[in-house]
Design an enzyme around this catalytic site. Structure first.
Site, short mmCIF file in Angstrom:
data_model
loop_
_atom_site.label_atom_id
_atom_site.label_comp_id
_atom_site.label_asym_id
_atom_site.label_seq_id
_atom_site.Cartn_x
_atom_site.Cartn_y
_atom_site.Cartn_z
N SER A 141 0.94 -1.12 0.13
CA SER A 141 -0.08 0.00 0.00
C SER A 141 0.79 1.12 -0.01
O SER A 141 2.01 1.23 0.22
CB SER A 141 -0.79 -0.07 1.09
OG SER A 141 -0.26 0.34 2.39
N SER B 91 0.83 3.79 2.00
CA SER B 91 0.70 4.75 3.32
C SER B 91 2.14 5.23 3.97
O SER B 91 2.22 6.07 4.55
CB SER B 91 0.21 3.74 4.40
OG SER B 91 1.14 2.76 4.86
N LYS C 265 4.93 1.00 9.69
CA LYS C 265 4.85 2.65 9.83
C LYS C 265 6.20 3.16 10.60
O LYS C 265 6.99 2.27 10.76
CB LYS C 265 3.59 2.75 10.77
CG LYS C 265 2.18 2.30 10.24
CD LYS C 265 1.55 2.82 9.06
CE LYS C 265 0.25 2.22 8.53
NZ LYS C 265 -0.17 2.79 7.60
N SER D 165 -3.02 7.18 5.39
CA SER D 165 -2.54 6.19 6.22
C SER D 165 -3.40 5.95 7.34
O SER D 165 -3.81 6.79 8.17
CB SER D 165 -1.04 6.54 6.72
OG SER D 165 -0.61 5.74 7.63
#
Length: 282
Positions: free
Chosen positions: A99, A101, A156, A241
């Site tokens: 993804s 994010s 993250k 995100s």
């Protein structure tokens, strides 16, 4: 990132192939050795002068020593599986970014390497820490299991560590009362002028983030205190995100490892892999 329980699958594969090999060594190998000894005894005293006699002896010995197909496969796969199991469980594990994010730091299709011992050596199935090494630091890019999806790998950036007071108001990040200054790099791209690329520095780590001109729902206003044994995570693509601003802080028991390098980029199965984005993750 993938929710398939690869550690469990790999552990079971190593266990099954190892048990088959062990069972063969303890039980099945003895009758084969006895058959080989019987063949040797049968041909003892024979001159084996002709090629035909030699071939007959070798064929009989080969048949007597032949392993079951399952044992052959187990002996072939066990060493490889064990090496892969050891490397990905305790040293380095590869992942692919699914993804956006973490754009611009990590792009969709990036293949990354994750240091599995940076934050402590962990048991591969339950993720229980066996040997402590170090703690995540602000600015680290970390792979973990989020609280709302405990079997799915997420990646993250660590924004807050235990005890930190975090606020994020209209794209302004504050940690323990200190505003994290941003430096405008560019307004991107030409066809979508609503996006800003900025640089932020948290402690000694400088990285690039994307922010919309108009803050998204998770970037308007929020304040949090990070409890002990937990970490506050945010994606570098701040308005695209879902992170600790949405599903909460990440437990220390859910840590997988520290992402440290991009080694390949591959968008789609039929596309050509690229190495332009290879490098250390900042």
């Amino acid at each position: 990132m993938s929710s398939i329980n690869l550690p469990l699958i790999l552990t079971l594969a190593v266990l099954v192939t190892g048990l088959v090999w062990l069972f063969d060594a303890l039980v099945l190998a003895r009758p084969r050795k006895e058959k080989v000894a019987a063949v040797d005894k049968q041909f003892t005293g024979m001159a084996l002068e002709t090629e035909q006699q030699k071939m007959a002896y070798e064929d009989a010995k080969s048949v007597a020593a032949r392993e079951p197909v399952l044992v052959e496969y187990a002996k072939s796969f066990f060493p490889v599986l064990f090496i892969v199991f050891f490397l990905r469980s305790f040293l380095v594990e590869p992942f692919q970014i699914p993804s956006g994010s973490m754009i611009p730091t990590l792009e969709v299709g990036d293949f990354i390497l994750v240091n599995k011992f940076a934050y402590g050596i962990r048991e591969p199935i339950t993720n229980t820490q066996l040997i402590p090494v170090s703690k995540p630091q602000r600015g680290d890019v970390m792979v973990f299991f989020p609280p709302h999806a405990p079997t799915t790998y997420y990646i993250k950036r660590v924004i807050g560590v235990p005890g930190d007071h975090i606020s994020y108001i209209n794209h302004v990040l504050t940690i323990n009362g200190k505003v994290i200054e941003e430096k405008l790099v560019a307004e991107l791209p030409a066809g979508a002028p609503y996006l800003r690329m900025v640089k932020e520095t948290i402690d000694d780590k400088t990285f690039t983030a994307f922010k919309h001109f108009q803050p998204g729902p998770l970037s308007v206003r929020g304040s949090w205190v990070v409890p002990e044994g937990h970490y506050f995570m945010m994606g570098d693509n701040r308005d695209n995100s879902l992170d600790s601003r949405d599903w909460g802080v990440v437990s220390e028991n859910a840590i997988v490892g520290k992402a440290f390098a991009v080694w390949m980029h591959w968008d789609k199965f039929f596309s050509v892999p690229s190495f332009d984005h290879v490098g250390v993750i900042k």
